[in-house]
Design an enzyme around this catalytic site. Structure first.
Site, PDB file in Angstrom:
ATOM      1  N   ARG A   1       0.834  -1.202   0.000  1.00  0.00           N
ATOM      2  CA  ARG A   1       0.000   0.000   0.000  1.00  0.00           C
ATOM      3  C   ARG A   1       0.870   1.254   0.000  1.00  0.00           C
ATOM      4  O   ARG A   1       0.565   2.234  -0.664  1.00  0.00           O
ATOM      5  CB  ARG A   1      -0.961   0.018   1.212  1.00  0.00           C
ATOM      6  CG  ARG A   1      -1.628   1.376   1.413  1.00  0.00           C
ATOM      7  CD  ARG A   1      -2.883   1.350   2.279  1.00  0.00           C
ATOM      8  NE  ARG A   1      -2.789   0.470   3.426  1.00  0.00           N
ATOM      9  CZ  ARG A   1      -2.091   0.745   4.536  1.00  0.00           C
ATOM     10  NH1 ARG A   1      -1.456   1.883   4.665  1.00  0.00           N
ATOM     11  NH2 ARG A   1      -2.056  -0.132   5.518  1.00  0.00           N
TER      12      ARG A   1
ATOM     13  N   TYR B   1     -17.621  16.412 -15.356  1.00  0.00           N
ATOM     14  CA  TYR B   1     -17.984  14.988 -15.425  1.00  0.00           C
ATOM     15  C   TYR B   1     -18.967  14.638 -14.304  1.00  0.00           C
ATOM     16  O   TYR B   1     -18.771  15.057 -13.156  1.00  0.00           O
ATOM     17  CB  TYR B   1     -16.692  14.169 -15.323  1.00  0.00           C
ATOM     18  CG  TYR B   1     -16.879  12.680 -15.244  1.00  0.00           C
ATOM     19  CD1 TYR B   1     -17.241  11.947 -16.371  1.00  0.00           C
ATOM     20  CD2 TYR B   1     -16.680  11.996 -14.053  1.00  0.00           C
ATOM     21  CE1 TYR B   1     -17.412  10.569 -16.296  1.00  0.00           C
ATOM     22  CE2 TYR B   1     -16.840  10.622 -13.970  1.00  0.00           C
ATOM     23  CZ  TYR B   1     -17.213   9.922 -15.098  1.00  0.00           C
ATOM     24  OH  TYR B   1     -17.374   8.574 -15.018  1.00  0.00           O
TER      25      TYR B   1
ATOM     26  N   ASP C   1      -8.390  18.383 -14.777  1.00  0.00           N
ATOM     27  CA  ASP C   1      -8.684  17.027 -15.247  1.00  0.00           C
ATOM     28  C   ASP C   1      -8.303  16.961 -16.725  1.00  0.00           C
ATOM     29  O   ASP C   1      -8.944  17.584 -17.571  1.00  0.00           O
ATOM     30  CB  ASP C   1     -10.173  16.715 -15.036  1.00  0.00           C
ATOM     31  CG  ASP C   1     -10.518  15.261 -15.366  1.00  0.00           C
ATOM     32  OD1 ASP C   1      -9.823  14.667 -16.226  1.00  0.00           O
ATOM     33  OD2 ASP C   1     -11.481  14.726 -14.785  1.00  0.00           O
TER      34      ASP C   1
ATOM     35  N   LYS D   1      -9.059   5.818 -19.471  1.00  0.00           N
ATOM     36  CA  LYS D   1      -9.391   6.309 -20.803  1.00  0.00           C
ATOM     37  C   LYS D   1      -8.161   6.250 -21.710  1.00  0.00           C
ATOM     38  O   LYS D   1      -7.662   5.170 -21.952  1.00  0.00           O
ATOM     39  CB  LYS D   1      -9.998   7.711 -20.682  1.00  0.00           C
ATOM     40  CG  LYS D   1     -11.032   7.858 -19.534  1.00  0.00           C
ATOM     41  CD  LYS D   1     -12.295   7.038 -19.737  1.00  0.00           C
ATOM     42  CE  LYS D   1     -13.214   6.984 -18.519  1.00  0.00           C
ATOM     43  NZ  LYS D   1     -13.555   8.254 -17.870  1.00  0.00           N
TER      44      LYS D   1
HETATM   45  C1  LIG Z   1     -14.054   8.691 -16.607  1.00  0.00           C
HETATM   46  C2  LIG Z   1     -13.731  10.055 -16.104  1.00  0.00           C
HETATM   47  C3  LIG Z   1     -13.477  10.284 -14.732  1.00  0.00           C
HETATM   48  C4  LIG Z   1     -13.604   9.190 -13.691  1.00  0.00           C
HETATM   49  O1  LIG Z   1     -12.659   8.196 -13.880  1.00  0.00           O
HETATM   50  P1  LIG Z   1     -12.859   6.663 -13.407  1.00  0.00           P
HETATM   51  O2  LIG Z   1     -11.592   6.023 -13.841  1.00  0.00           O
HETATM   52  O3  LIG Z   1     -14.076   6.146 -14.116  1.00  0.00           O
HETATM   53  O4  LIG Z   1     -13.036   6.687 -11.927  1.00  0.00           O
HETATM   54  C5  LIG Z   1     -13.120  11.558 -14.339  1.00  0.00           C
HETATM   55  N1  LIG Z   1     -13.042  12.578 -15.234  1.00  0.00           N
HETATM   56  C6  LIG Z   1     -13.297  12.390 -16.544  1.00  0.00           C
HETATM   57  C7  LIG Z   1     -13.182  13.550 -17.481  1.00  0.00           C
HETATM   58  C8  LIG Z   1     -13.653  11.129 -17.024  1.00  0.00           C
HETATM   59  O5  LIG Z   1     -13.913  10.960 -18.333  1.00  0.00           O
END
Ligand SMILES: *Cc1c(COP(=O)(O)O)cnc(C)c1O
Length: 386
Positions: free
Chosen positions: A50, A102, A174, A199
């Site tokens: 961890r 999001y 983000d 992603k």
């Molecule tokens: C998918 C997404 C998230 C969240 O990510 P997870 O891996 O699903 O927890 C946050 N911000 C954006 C812009 C996203 O597309």
């Protein structure tokens, strides 16, 4: 040997040929949860999984170098990455967030604010006067997400970061939709970059993961310590897979963006399409900002069908190549209907206020052949009532 700095080289080769045990060219996977102490009161580089793991660190170092940060923490999901940054905030601190962020991020912010963990203000960050009014309340953190989902609105990171810093706030961006291949927020003034590595960074739709990159080394160490406190860390195998996906980030992004551009121009010229939202189109309201701050327009876009809900049903029933599914950023093309899928929880009123209509479809454009992608869309459009 000094480390090469070109981002393409970092993505392709960070950690390659560094195995000291057998000279393995690709990095070994360390699943062990615990590491032997060389002696009494002498921990090695790692003690417990961890607190630290070689695969997680290798991915984190690669992401920190790509984003131009001092260090990174690899987390179990994108939401865990965002929540790690929220761990900085105390009751009474103000968080400023985009009104169209999001859905999962919005839910997290609201849930924590409701529990009194911090104060929260949503604002349209492209509205200079509204943004300044909330900055006058001296926020602790300004959260930026650009391009936005699903309308692909782009805000000026450099301008917002400068105004936020002048108000005494830290700035987190983000960067999930573009990845460091196409946008580097730290160079534009951000203090933190967060990712859903689920992603584009992993890129193969087979890992849920996240990361936070900090511009400052002390901030990176503090985040790492907090991730150990809360246990939000990602698994070694997920980190290993994500680094493997990262190897091809640059060619994937370049080709997927080329495909998206072709798809956007095809849709823009189609009589059954009412509007196309892609910052690469000269007609998009954010085109100029996107051109100035990004090194490409990415592979996400959305469009409105002219024929309303009946057209949406016909389209998703007949479209080929594009799979009807949530998520984005993989090598395969996906189509989502925000009103009933990704943005259903928002409620109709908030959706319509944000410009997300019932006939809007979102595309994540993959690596398939361009003509096949367009033929797949054509099959869906041909089925739509005129
Ligand atoms: C998918 C997404 C998230 C969240 O990510 P997870 O891996 O699903 O927890 C946050 N911000 C954006 C812009 C996203 O597309």
């Amino acid at each position: 040997m000094s480390q090469p700095k070109s981002p393409e080289t970092i993505a392709a080769s960070h950690g390659v040929a560094t195995d000291s045990a057998y000279g393995a060219v690709t990095p070994p996977l360390y699943l062990s949860t615990t590491f032997a102490f060389p002696g009494y009161e002498k921990p090695g580089a790692y003690d417990y999984g961890r607190s630290g793991n070689p695969n997680r660190d290798m991915l984190g170092d690669a992401l920190a170098r790509l984003e131009g940060g001092a260090g990174a923490v690899v987390t179990a999901s994108g939401m865990a990455a965002i929540d790690l940054v929220l761990g900085r905030l105390r009751p009474g601190d103000l968080l400023v967030a985009p009104h169209d962020c999001y859905g999962g991020t919005q839910r997290l912010f609201l849930a924590r604010a409701e529990r009194g963990h911090f104060d929260l203000a949503f604002v349209d960050q492209s509205d200079g006067a509204a943004l300044q009014a909330v900055l006058d309340r001296r926020p602790a953190l300004v959260f930026i997400e650009t391009p936005s989902n699903p309308l692909m609105r782009v805000v000026d990171i450099r301008a917002i970061a400068a105004a936020a810093h002048a108000a005494g706030a830290k700035v987190a961006v983000d960067n999930t939709f573009l990845s460091p291949a196409l946008q580097r927020p730290i160079a534009l003034g951000a203090d933190f970059v967060v990712h859903s590595t689920t992603k584009y960074l992993n890129g193969h739709s087979d890992v849920v993961g996240g990361a936070v990159v900090a511009a400052d080394a002390d901030e990176a160490a503090a985040l790492r310590a907090w991730a150990n406190v809360t246990g939000a860390v990602g698994s070694p195998f997920d980190a290993w897979l994500t680094l493997r996906g990262l190897r091809t980030l640059f060619p994937r992004m370049a080709q997927q963006a080329r495909n998206a551009d072709a798809v956007a121009r095809f849709l823009a010229g189609h009589p059954k399409v009412a509007a196309v939202h892609y910052p690469g189109l000269e007609s998009h309201p954010s085109h100029a900002v996107a051109r100035a701050q990004q090194s490409g327009y990415g592979a996400m876009l959305s469009f409105d069908l002219a024929g309303g809900t009946a057209a949406v049903k016909a389209f998703v029933g007949h479209v080929r190549v594009f799979v009807l599914a949530e998520s984005l950023g993989g090598v395969e093309s996906l189509v989502a209907h925000p009103a009933t899928m990704t943005h259903a929880d928002m409620g109709a009123e908030a959706r319509h206020g944000a410009g997300i209509g019932d006939s809007l479809l979102r595309l994540s454009v993959g690596l398939e052949n361009e003509a096949d992608l367009i033929a797949g869309l054509e099959a869906g459009l041909a089925a739509c009532p005129a």
